[in-house]
Design a protein around this motif. Sequence first.
Motif, mmCIF file in Angstrom:
data_model
loop_
_atom_site.group_PDB
_atom_site.id
_atom_site.type_symbol
_atom_site.label_atom_id
_atom_site.label_comp_id
_atom_site.label_asym_id
_atom_site.label_seq_id
_atom_site.Cartn_x
_atom_site.Cartn_y
_atom_site.Cartn_z
ATOM 1 N N GLU A 10 0.841 -1.194 0.000
ATOM 2 C CA GLU A 10 0.000 0.000 0.000
ATOM 3 C C GLU A 10 0.879 1.248 0.000
ATOM 4 O O GLU A 10 1.888 1.316 0.697
ATOM 5 C CB GLU A 10 -0.911 -0.010 1.230
ATOM 6 N N PHE A 11 0.484 2.209 -0.792
ATOM 7 C CA PHE A 11 1.256 3.443 -0.883
ATOM 8 C C PHE A 11 1.286 4.131 0.479
ATOM 9 O O PHE A 11 0.270 4.183 1.174
ATOM 10 C CB PHE A 11 0.655 4.389 -1.938
ATOM 11 N N PHE A 13 0.542 6.692 2.423
ATOM 12 C CA PHE A 13 -0.203 7.949 2.497
ATOM 13 C C PHE A 13 -0.062 8.650 3.846
ATOM 14 O O PHE A 13 -0.329 9.830 3.973
ATOM 15 C CB PHE A 13 -1.701 7.698 2.234
ATOM 16 N N CYS A 53 -2.217 13.479 5.982
ATOM 17 C CA CYS A 53 -1.957 12.435 4.992
ATOM 18 C C CYS A 53 -1.618 13.104 3.668
ATOM 19 O O CYS A 53 -2.006 14.244 3.436
ATOM 20 C CB CYS A 53 -3.183 11.547 4.790
ATOM 21 N N ARG A 65 -6.216 8.624 0.435
ATOM 22 C CA ARG A 65 -5.898 7.441 1.249
ATOM 23 C C ARG A 65 -6.936 6.327 1.112
ATOM 24 O O ARG A 65 -6.589 5.151 1.051
ATOM 25 C CB ARG A 65 -5.770 7.872 2.706
ATOM 26 N N ALA A 68 -6.493 3.716 -1.831
ATOM 27 C CA ALA A 68 -5.206 3.010 -1.929
ATOM 28 C C ALA A 68 -5.340 1.651 -2.597
ATOM 29 O O ALA A 68 -4.416 1.197 -3.276
ATOM 30 C CB ALA A 68 -4.599 2.847 -0.536
ATOM 31 N N ASP A 69 -6.496 0.999 -2.459
ATOM 32 C CA ASP A 69 -6.670 -0.326 -3.055
ATOM 33 C C ASP A 69 -6.749 -0.279 -4.579
ATOM 34 O O ASP A 69 -6.659 -1.308 -5.245
ATOM 35 C CB ASP A 69 -7.900 -1.029 -2.473
ATOM 36 N N ILE A 71 -4.474 1.209 -6.360
ATOM 37 C CA ILE A 71 -3.081 1.242 -6.820
ATOM 38 C C ILE A 71 -2.516 -0.172 -6.845
ATOM 39 O O ILE A 71 -2.505 -0.863 -5.841
ATOM 40 C CB ILE A 71 -2.227 2.150 -5.916
ATOM 41 N N TRP A 74 3.754 0.983 -7.515
ATOM 42 C CA TRP A 74 4.254 2.361 -7.580
ATOM 43 C C TRP A 74 5.766 2.377 -7.428
ATOM 44 O O TRP A 74 6.366 1.413 -6.984
ATOM 45 C CB TRP A 74 3.594 3.236 -6.521
#
Length: 144
Positions: A10-11, A13, A53, A65, A68-69, A71, A74
Amino acid sequence: MKIVLTHTEEFPFDCYEGNLASGLYYGSYLVKFKDCAHPELMFVTESQEFEDCCALENDSNIVERDQADEIEAWEPVDACEIVSGEHYMPSLTRPELLLLKTCLKRGGFNLPLEWRGMAKQLFARFDRDLQGEIQLATDDRKSN
């Protein structure tokens, strides 16, 4: 160009100000969304919805945020410069252009694949400019 996105977690954030201050966030990222074929260049901005964030943003998209799912992968970008296509080709002299054009006519002999499209555009412009100069030279002779 080969683009490899190594981050599938997960990115990050969270903690926008803390991560930015400590240099943990880059200014831009290549982001691959699950429903898109190619990654997009996104820039880190402060989130409008979630306090402390970050968000990812470009001209066509903002990712917060809670998204995020979406993405898939990255990768941070150290530095980027966006220029128009004609600037990717080095400045060439006319003999070099003619040699490059000959190479193109022979099926792109010794020409990198990513240059072929740009070279064709460059030659189309070069041919127009050359025709314009020939026309000007003809007009000058008529006026004398």
